[in-house]
Motif scaffolding. Structure first.
Motif, PDB file in Angstrom:
ATOM      1  N   TYR A  44       0.871  -1.252   0.003  1.00 25.89           N
ATOM      2  CA  TYR A  44      -0.149  -0.132   0.036  1.00 25.89           C
ATOM      3  C   TYR A  44       0.900   1.075  -0.079  1.00 25.89           C
ATOM      4  O   TYR A  44       0.286   2.113  -0.734  1.00 25.89           O
ATOM      5  CB  TYR A  44      -0.864  -0.137   1.159  1.00 25.89           C
ATOM      6  N   LEU A  47       2.123   1.770  -3.346  1.00 26.13           N
ATOM      7  CA  LEU A  47       1.078   2.026  -4.428  1.00 26.13           C
ATOM      8  C   LEU A  47       0.769   3.568  -4.279  1.00 26.13           C
ATOM      9  O   LEU A  47       0.777   4.409  -5.304  1.00 26.13           O
ATOM     10  CB  LEU A  47      -0.013   1.243  -4.350  1.00 26.13           C
ATOM     11  N   ALA A  48       0.758   4.061  -2.923  1.00 24.92           N
ATOM     12  CA  ALA A  48       0.670   5.332  -2.653  1.00 24.92           C
ATOM     13  C   ALA A  48       1.449   6.294  -3.063  1.00 24.92           C
ATOM     14  O   ALA A  48       1.148   7.452  -3.417  1.00 24.92           O
ATOM     15  CB  ALA A  48       0.210   5.550  -1.091  1.00 24.92           C
ATOM     16  N   SER A  51       1.369   6.163  -7.263  1.00 27.13           N
ATOM     17  CA  SER A  51       0.043   6.576  -7.934  1.00 27.13           C
ATOM     18  C   SER A  51      -0.872   7.313  -7.051  1.00 27.13           C
ATOM     19  O   SER A  51      -1.115   6.782  -6.005  1.00 27.13           O
ATOM     20  CB  SER A  51      -0.847   5.008  -8.346  1.00 27.13           C
ATOM     21  N   LYS A  53      -4.042   7.746  -7.323  1.00 25.89           N
ATOM     22  CA  LYS A  53      -5.450   7.235  -7.020  1.00 25.89           C
ATOM     23  C   LYS A  53      -5.478   6.387  -5.718  1.00 25.89           C
ATOM     24  O   LYS A  53      -6.433   6.081  -5.215  1.00 25.89           O
ATOM     25  CB  LYS A  53      -5.912   6.337  -8.236  1.00 25.89           C
ATOM     26  N   TYR A  54      -4.257   5.944  -4.997  1.00 28.93           N
ATOM     27  CA  TYR A  54      -4.205   5.339  -3.899  1.00 28.93           C
ATOM     28  C   TYR A  54      -3.931   5.999  -2.652  1.00 28.93           C
ATOM     29  O   TYR A  54      -3.889   5.594  -1.558  1.00 28.93           O
ATOM     30  CB  TYR A  54      -3.227   4.285  -4.051  1.00 28.93           C
ATOM     31  N   ARG A  55      -3.965   7.538  -2.732  1.00 26.40           N
ATOM     32  CA  ARG A  55      -4.040   8.383  -1.726  1.00 26.40           C
ATOM     33  C   ARG A  55      -5.251   8.773  -1.353  1.00 26.40           C
ATOM     34  O   ARG A  55      -5.609  10.045  -1.516  1.00 26.40           O
ATOM     35  CB  ARG A  55      -3.010   9.504  -2.252  1.00 26.40           C
ATOM     36  N   ASN A  56      -5.624   7.864  -0.652  1.00 24.76           N
ATOM     37  CA  ASN A  56      -7.125   8.260  -0.066  1.00 24.76           C
ATOM     38  C   ASN A  56      -7.029   8.913   1.224  1.00 24.76           C
ATOM     39  O   ASN A  56      -6.319   8.326   2.167  1.00 24.76           O
ATOM     40  CB  ASN A  56      -7.949   7.060   0.027  1.00 24.76           C
ATOM     41  N   TYR A  96      -9.211  -1.213   0.794  1.00 28.53           N
ATOM     42  CA  TYR A  96      -8.990  -0.158  -0.139  1.00 28.53           C
ATOM     43  C   TYR A  96      -8.267  -0.454  -1.474  1.00 28.53           C
ATOM     44  O   TYR A  96      -8.857  -0.030  -2.466  1.00 28.53           O
ATOM     45  CB  TYR A  96      -8.355   0.997   0.516  1.00 28.53           C
ATOM     46  N   ILE A  97      -7.285  -1.305  -1.271  1.00 29.14           N
ATOM     47  CA  ILE A  97      -6.539  -1.863  -2.596  1.00 29.14           C
ATOM     48  C   ILE A  97      -7.532  -2.408  -3.427  1.00 29.14           C
ATOM     49  O   ILE A  97      -7.607  -2.116  -4.690  1.00 29.14           O
ATOM     50  CB  ILE A  97      -5.335  -2.561  -2.236  1.00 29.14           C
ATOM     51  N   THR A 100      -9.943  -0.049  -5.046  1.00 30.36           N
ATOM     52  CA  THR A 100      -9.272   1.092  -5.856  1.00 30.36           C
ATOM     53  C   THR A 100      -8.821   0.498  -7.274  1.00 30.36           C
ATOM     54  O   THR A 100      -8.920   1.238  -8.115  1.00 30.36           O
ATOM     55  CB  THR A 100      -8.316   1.682  -5.067  1.00 30.36           C
ATOM     56  N   SER A 412     -14.104   6.422  -0.754  1.00 32.29           N
ATOM     57  CA  SER A 412     -13.491   6.583  -1.793  1.00 32.29           C
ATOM     58  C   SER A 412     -14.278   6.849  -3.066  1.00 32.29           C
ATOM     59  O   SER A 412     -13.753   7.648  -3.789  1.00 32.29           O
ATOM     60  CB  SER A 412     -13.037   5.108  -1.760  1.00 32.29           C
TER      61      SER A 412
END
Length: 447
Positions: A44, A47-48, A51, A53-56, A96-97, A100, A412
């Motif tokens: 995670y 990915l954050a 990208s 889109k993974y920074r929620n 979340y992953i 997403t 999300s």
């Protein structure tokens, strides 16, 4: 023809991992939980970084809250370790992953994978109930589950199967899926039932028949679990569904079909109770657990596993009276054992005692705020609250993915939607500026 894409494959893989964490026999008896949780958190974080889109904000804020609570209580009492943080954060992150990877299809694929394993579990459960000797012929991994009694008089109980279905000797006639008990499996199944009945517009089935089939599979699997906690959540969901107004023709038809199914099952259960009395499914899994030996004497949990959960609640209240700002797990377990060493579960009360009122309230706000803020039908907030409290009073963990998927999805989904709207508005604004600039240049050329 079934199309297999990379996105679909990745999402189903993460959905499967989401179902395994926590409470599966594979996680409990086979895998190195510290390693699994650590790898999920590391993925995670990567990915954050790579990208946007993974920074929620919601998930990051929740993980920071858990980290802060862990650090503060560890410095204060030393009773909360890094593994606790990793397990709690991993339950949020894995959900979340999985979501997403493809937000639009997440709920539909969640339903499909639940139905897939639901069919498998019902088939295994039925086969082993009809012919228990088949368990010995099943070439699956065998493992120890628990001992009943002490010393040389103890009865050693085992389980078999990890990845598709788990047969447990202590729950020989109950459908546990691949989990350690039916109470954990019902969380996933009731989550699927909630989505099917209340969030149908967010699902993308090929036709209405697939939708109705999925609903029947989930309901039948729930019934075979024989979990009192699961039955209570299921009844609340069904009652709410029947009394909610639905203008769509498909919803009215579904209500009629579910009503027929419920009446048929109720008739079977009542007939079974008349014929077998205290050995019937209705008595063993519902009446005895809720009312004890005296059905007419009101609710009584002393003769069921509910007494051990109630003891944990009492221990939590005592711990809070001693120190409302958190005492850690070690001190809490000492208090709980002084009541009864057999006391278990009630995670919603345990976390209040362990982390203290302030952090516990912050966690509750994080869990319920997206539902309160984003779910337009207020009755569904109440249904979710009942599901959450009902399950976390009965089980060990607080952040089950089957429960946390609702606030994470809403946070999300709307964050992504707002980002798309903002991005679209910026694009339109830039396009308008370019057109205006182009017009000015053309004017100058004419002049």
């Amino acid at each position: 023809m079934i199309r297999i894409t990379k996105t679909k494959t990745f999402q189903y893989a993460w959905l499967y991992l989401m179902l395994l964490i926590p409470g599966s026999c594979a996680m409990s008896r086979y895998l190195n939980t510290t390693l699994v949780y650590g790898v999920i958190i590391a993925i995670y974080a990567l990915l954050a970084l790579l990208s946007a889109k993974y920074r929620n904000v919601y998930v990051l804020s929740f993980c920071l809250l858990l980290a802060l609570a862990t650090i503060v209580i560890r410095l204060k009492t030393g009773g909360v370790g890094p593994l606790t943080f990793l397990s709690n954060a991993a339950m949020l992150v894995v959900t979340y992953i999985a979501m997403t990877i493809d937000r639009r299809m997440f709920l539909t694929r969640f339903i499909r994978i639940v139905c897939f394993f639901g069919i498998i579990s019902v088939l295994f459960w039925a086969a082993f109930c009809i012919n228990p000797s088949l368990v010995n012929a099943w070439p699956a991994t065998s493992f120890w589950t628990q001992n009943l009694g002490t010393g040389q008089w103890a009865t050693v109980l085992h389980g078999k199967g990890l990845w598709l279905y788990s047969y447990l000797e202590i729950h020989a006639t109950r459908n546990c899926g691949f989990y350690t008990e039916p109470g954990v499996y019902q969380i996933v199944l009731n989550a699927a039932l909630f989505v099917l009945l209340f969030w149908k517009k967010k699902l993308y089935f090929d036709n209405e028949k697939q939708y109705r089939t999925a609903t029947v599979i989930v309901l039948l699997t729930l019934i075979t679990c024989q979990s009192t906690t699961g039955y209570l959540s299921m009844m609340v969901i069904l009652l709410c569904f029947f009394f909610m107004r639905g203008r769509e023709r498909g919803i009215r038809t579904l209500k009629q079909k579910i009503a027929v199914l419920v009446v048929a099952i109720t008739a079977v259960l009542i007939t079974d109770y008349w014929l077998r009395g205290e050995e019937s499914l209705l008595y063993v899994q519902v009446l005895n657990k809720l009312f004890g030996g005296d059905i007419g004497g009101g609710i009584n949990l002393e003769d069921s596993t509910g007494q051990y959960r109630w003891i944990t609640v009492m221990a939590s209240l005592k711990a809070l009276s001693m120190d409302p700002f958190g005492i850690g797990f070690d001190a809490f377990y000492a208090i709980r054992d002084s009541f009864d060493p057999a006391a278990v579960a009630a995670s919603i009360a345990t976390y209040a005692a362990v982390y203290g009122v302030i952090f516990w309230l912050a966690m509750m706000i994080m869990i319920f705020y997206p539902m309160i803020r984003r779910e337009p039908k207020k009755i569904l907030i109440a249904v979710f609250a009942f599901m959450f409290i009902n399950s976390t009073v009965s089980e060990t963990y607080l952040f089950y993915p089957g429960l946390m998927m609702f606030p994470i999805y809403l946070s999300s989904y709307f964050t992504h939607k707002q980002s798309s709207v903002v991005g679209h508005a910026i694009a339109r604004h830039n396009s308008r500026d370019m057109l205006m600039a182009s017009g000015l240049m053309n004017t100058k050329e004419v002049i």
